[in-house]
Design a protein around this motif. Sequence first.
Motif, PDB file in Angstrom:
ATOM      1  N   ARG A 124       1.021  -1.300  -0.072  1.00 47.49           N
ATOM      2  CA  ARG A 124      -0.216  -0.045  -0.081  1.00 47.49           C
ATOM      3  C   ARG A 124       0.970   1.255   0.159  1.00 47.49           C
ATOM      4  NH1 ARG A 124      -3.315   2.158   5.759  1.00 47.49           N
ATOM      5  NH2 ARG A 124      -3.693   3.738   4.868  1.00 47.49           N
ATOM      6  N   SER A 141     -12.660   1.479 -16.656  1.00 52.12           N
ATOM      7  CA  SER A 141     -13.369   2.457 -16.995  1.00 52.12           C
ATOM      8  C   SER A 141     -13.503   1.982 -18.701  1.00 52.12           C
ATOM      9  CB  SER A 141     -12.466   3.517 -16.820  1.00 52.12           C
ATOM     10  OG  SER A 141     -12.509   3.932 -15.910  1.00 52.12           O
TER      11      SER A 141
ATOM     12  N   TYR B 268     -32.704  -5.950  -7.160  1.00 56.27           N
ATOM     13  CA  TYR B 268     -31.730  -6.260  -5.872  1.00 56.27           C
ATOM     14  C   TYR B 268     -31.788  -7.916  -7.166  1.00 56.27           C
ATOM     15  CZ  TYR B 268     -28.782  -3.503  -4.266  1.00 56.27           C
ATOM     16  OH  TYR B 268     -27.591  -2.867  -3.675  1.00 56.27           O
ATOM     17  N   ARG B 330     -30.967   4.462   3.325  1.00 54.92           N
ATOM     18  CA  ARG B 330     -31.838   4.141   4.146  1.00 54.92           C
ATOM     19  C   ARG B 330     -30.542   3.915   5.692  1.00 54.92           C
ATOM     20  NH1 ARG B 330     -32.002  -1.058   5.934  1.00 54.92           N
ATOM     21  NH2 ARG B 330     -33.331  -1.465   6.841  1.00 54.92           N
ATOM     22  N   PHE B 381     -20.597   3.865 -18.986  1.00 56.76           N
ATOM     23  CA  PHE B 381     -20.958   2.552 -19.381  1.00 56.76           C
ATOM     24  C   PHE B 381     -21.827   1.681 -20.109  1.00 56.76           C
ATOM     25  CE2 PHE B 381     -18.775  -1.535 -18.945  1.00 56.76           C
ATOM     26  CZ  PHE B 381     -17.419  -1.109 -18.889  1.00 56.76           C
ATOM     27  N   LEU B 425     -14.253   8.391 -24.799  1.00 62.05           N
ATOM     28  CA  LEU B 425     -14.708   6.752 -24.156  1.00 62.05           C
ATOM     29  C   LEU B 425     -14.084   6.627 -22.684  1.00 62.05           C
ATOM     30  CD1 LEU B 425     -18.466   5.918 -23.633  1.00 62.05           C
ATOM     31  CD2 LEU B 425     -17.366   3.488 -24.749  1.00 62.05           C
ATOM     32  N   SER B 426     -13.381   5.726 -23.266  1.00 61.67           N
ATOM     33  CA  SER B 426     -12.426   5.382 -21.587  1.00 61.67           C
ATOM     34  C   SER B 426     -11.559   6.560 -20.909  1.00 61.67           C
ATOM     35  CB  SER B 426     -11.211   4.187 -22.178  1.00 61.67           C
ATOM     36  OG  SER B 426     -12.059   3.191 -23.337  1.00 61.67           O
ATOM     37  N   ILE B 429     -14.876   8.129 -19.190  1.00 70.59           N
ATOM     38  CA  ILE B 429     -15.043   7.250 -17.802  1.00 70.59           C
ATOM     39  C   ILE B 429     -14.361   7.254 -16.396  1.00 70.59           C
ATOM     40  CG2 ILE B 429     -16.148   5.016 -17.736  1.00 70.59           C
ATOM     41  CD1 ILE B 429     -16.795   4.001 -19.824  1.00 70.59           C
ATOM     42  N   LEU B 430     -12.817   6.899 -16.945  1.00 73.10           N
ATOM     43  CA  LEU B 430     -11.575   6.813 -16.146  1.00 73.10           C
ATOM     44  C   LEU B 430     -11.909   8.485 -15.700  1.00 73.10           C
ATOM     45  CD1 LEU B 430      -9.622   5.570 -15.657  1.00 73.10           C
ATOM     46  CD2 LEU B 430      -8.411   7.147 -17.081  1.00 73.10           C
ATOM     47  N   ASN B 433     -14.833   8.212 -13.158  1.00 76.83           N
ATOM     48  CA  ASN B 433     -14.809   7.011 -12.126  1.00 76.83           C
ATOM     49  C   ASN B 433     -13.104   8.042 -11.227  1.00 76.83           C
ATOM     50  OD1 ASN B 433     -16.087   4.651 -12.218  1.00 76.83           O
ATOM     51  ND2 ASN B 433     -14.385   4.423 -13.786  1.00 76.83           N
ATOM     52  N   LEU B 434     -12.153   8.301 -11.135  1.00 82.34           N
ATOM     53  CA  LEU B 434     -11.172   8.889 -10.835  1.00 82.34           C
ATOM     54  C   LEU B 434     -11.481  10.400  -9.777  1.00 82.34           C
ATOM     55  CD1 LEU B 434      -8.381   8.633 -12.781  1.00 82.34           C
ATOM     56  CD2 LEU B 434      -8.203   7.117 -11.114  1.00 82.34           C
ATOM     57  N   ASP B 437     -13.375   8.265  -7.133  1.00 78.57           N
ATOM     58  CA  ASP B 437     -12.559   8.265  -6.170  1.00 78.57           C
ATOM     59  C   ASP B 437     -12.194   9.448  -5.167  1.00 78.57           C
ATOM     60  OD1 ASP B 437     -12.970   5.811  -6.891  1.00 78.57           O
ATOM     61  OD2 ASP B 437     -11.607   5.187  -7.186  1.00 78.57           O
ATOM     62  N   ARG B 440     -15.022  10.754  -2.834  1.00 80.41           N
ATOM     63  CA  ARG B 440     -15.138   9.864  -1.798  1.00 80.41           C
ATOM     64  C   ARG B 440     -14.071  10.153  -0.701  1.00 80.41           C
ATOM     65  NH1 ARG B 440     -15.931   4.317  -3.323  1.00 80.41           N
ATOM     66  NH2 ARG B 440     -13.765   4.430  -3.591  1.00 80.41           N
ATOM     67  N   ASP B 441     -12.478  10.447  -1.229  1.00 77.62           N
ATOM     68  CA  ASP B 441     -11.777  10.368   0.035  1.00 77.62           C
ATOM     69  C   ASP B 441     -12.057  11.338   0.874  1.00 77.62           C
ATOM     70  OD1 ASP B 441     -10.569   7.368  -0.545  1.00 77.62           O
ATOM     71  OD2 ASP B 441      -9.317   9.545  -1.397  1.00 77.62           O
ATOM     72  N   LYS B 449      -8.072   5.692   2.729  1.00 75.50           N
ATOM     73  CA  LYS B 449      -7.596   4.815   3.597  1.00 75.50           C
ATOM     74  C   LYS B 449      -5.291   4.499   2.597  1.00 75.50           C
ATOM     75  CE  LYS B 449     -10.317   1.968   5.228  1.00 75.50           C
ATOM     76  NZ  LYS B 449     -11.336   0.985   4.458  1.00 75.50           N
TER      77      LYS B 449
END
Lengths: 315, 449
Positions: A124, A141, B268, B330, B381, B425-426, B429-430, B433-434, B437, B440-441, B449
């Motif tokens: 890590r 992706s 689900y 929820r 996607f 496209l890639s 999306i990349l 996504n990044l 992320d 979120r951090d 983490k």
Amino acid sequence: MSKYFAKRIGMALVTIFLVTCLTFLLMNAVPGSPWLSEKSPSEATLAALNAKYGLDKPVHIQLMKYLGNLLKGDFGVSLKMQKNRAVTSIIAEMFPVSARIGALALTWAVLVGVPLGCLAAFKRGKFTDSVLRVICTLGISMPSFVVASVLLVAFAGGLAVLKIFPTIFDPALGWRSYVLPCFSLGFYPMCYTARQTRSAMLDSLNQEYIKTARAKGLKNVKIIFKHALRNALIPVITYLGPQVAFTLCGGFVVESVFSIPGLGRYFVQSIQNRDYPVIMGTTIFLATFIILMNVVVDLLYKVADPRINLTKGGE
Amino acid sequence: MGEDKKMKRCPVTLQPDIENLLQDLSADDFSSASAEERADFIQERKSVSYWKDAWRRLRKNVVAMVALGVIIFLFLFAFVGPMLIPYGYEQFNKGAENLYPYHYTLEDQQRLDAEVAARTQSETLDVDQLIAQAKAEAEAKGEKFTKKDEAVIKAQAKVAAQTASDTPEADPNVIRQELGIKKHLFGYSVDELRRKAAGESVFPHVFGTDMYGRDIMVRVMYGARVSMAVGICAALLVLVIGATYGAISGYCGGRVDAVMQRFVELIYSVPEMLVVLLIATALKPILTEYVNSGGNSPMKAFVNILGPNLISMFIAFGVLYWVTMSRIIRGQVLQLKQQEYVTAARALGASGGRIIRQHLLPNCIGQIVVTTCLQIPSAIFLESFLSYLGVGVSAPLPSLGSMATDALSGMYTYTYRLIVPSVILSVMILAFNLFGDGLRDALDPKLKK
């Protein structure tokens, strides 16, 4: 435990029933009929055809009849693509082709993804971790058609030197024709698994029992694979369960790109051709498979972590 | 203050030495603070709001900031780009078919033509000239020159030209290499080059053109626009449905919650990809028929503006993908509703809806933002997947997925047609996504983490 499974299976049956009804109604709501083609048949022919396959009756009666037949194991016959051939026999022919490629793809995905995730978690913050993270984020992706077509261009004809693999899938060519489809089908699950494993491993590496294991003087390999991984597997299993069903039934896209005569491609074609019984049969087959895999996943939770108590909802 | 204080006490004790402290204070120490000091004090205690804090953390995350930059760039590319380019996505540029994303200058092309002509002199006689010659001969002999003869000559000439270009010494690529002709960036057709030479300003085909002469760059821009619009709208749809459902389920609890959660479990276990494929396929013709069925209503106009295929995709997405969001909300609401401020609000007589809107949802905003943000790439996607299979966005509107399908037929000769939409496209999306992320951090330090 048995009560829990009775509940689960009841739930599964309800889901399958709902998916069946939903698919049936959706199919019937679509304007156009399976008989449309270049030479438009006469009114009389159409009426005769509809009567023969029971398409002239009201929708709810058709649905009832279909459900009744389903209970008897009768999925109906193909209306268009392979006329009058039983859907079950079509599935029986297509599924093994898809399943073989899917199984190979998932095998490599798990065998590579899980150790890579462990490695990233263990290293890590180091260089290895960063490289793996870039690769895996890139991997999740890229839609599978991008991966598949880039591979095709690179290794199947774009450059004369690298023309190693055939463009079109052909079992007669042996392992060569499996490489590209399996790689492109397994790439996304591999990256996803690696990411999941990494974050779950980070969680479990912080636990006290890992400290204990270290204090006992266990080797790193043993700590990671025996103690940490087992607890980290839960999210991986959750992801892989339905994914198994999906991959074994063939990537819709990958099968189209490589012209693999599998279930996924056939499903897409049957939608385009409005071959109702084939669409229904494939959907029910795949849905049942996925729902079954979800039940299996629950069982595997218990194997991976005996502390899990399924009857209490797991929260 | 107190610098000359002597340490008389036992050095081990942890008790603060208050008596000494008080003795050291002079009357000056109790005078009120000057305006400057006050300002300083306030400066120091400047409150850091939740968003400011998150933004500070996000700014430190290089990867996320680069991703944000890429997203902004792609956004401009998709929404401002088409205004700057004089081509339409459905505009067939005559004479500019199958252009590569590079060109050769006019002089170079002349040199090349001359060279080829020199090497394959006999074969490259003009077809028209040949026909005229044959005609003259036939007339001289007193025979009739038929259409058939003409076709024969044309076919012969074609074969000759083909064999000529097949022979290694006449291969244009080889000759180009020998002559040292270099490729230049961007695609121009011969006609466009001439106009450019004449002083007209011609916009280049940066990524070349396709088989109908449509500019690939403009098409990619519109494709990216469709992808982004679908991604963002679908994410918002998921947000609205998921947050409402999750909040109600969590807040009500008890039997309502149990029933609502059974329904979530049901959804689900539905195979998503399959049902999305089915819904998208089935709804498209239904909506198209609805739009074409004549009559006017605001609903019809709305469907018409967005296009039946986009709407069917939204519905497919809205029906299935909100469950994750609802579960997260929820869980959060279940925790939050035990807090005192909720009890206080209830004691003041606030209605359930008001408590959810004013108290509960704002408190799980971090989770909501992160989940919504990560929903965008997954929607993109899915859109590209559906378009690739031919059930998503349909012609004439271009989509990155359908552009990739179209490019499959000539992917060895015209690889760039496949590569350009795939890469955009890639990367899109990349980047999402990044950035998700990173967000979120930043928003949830506990998860970091």
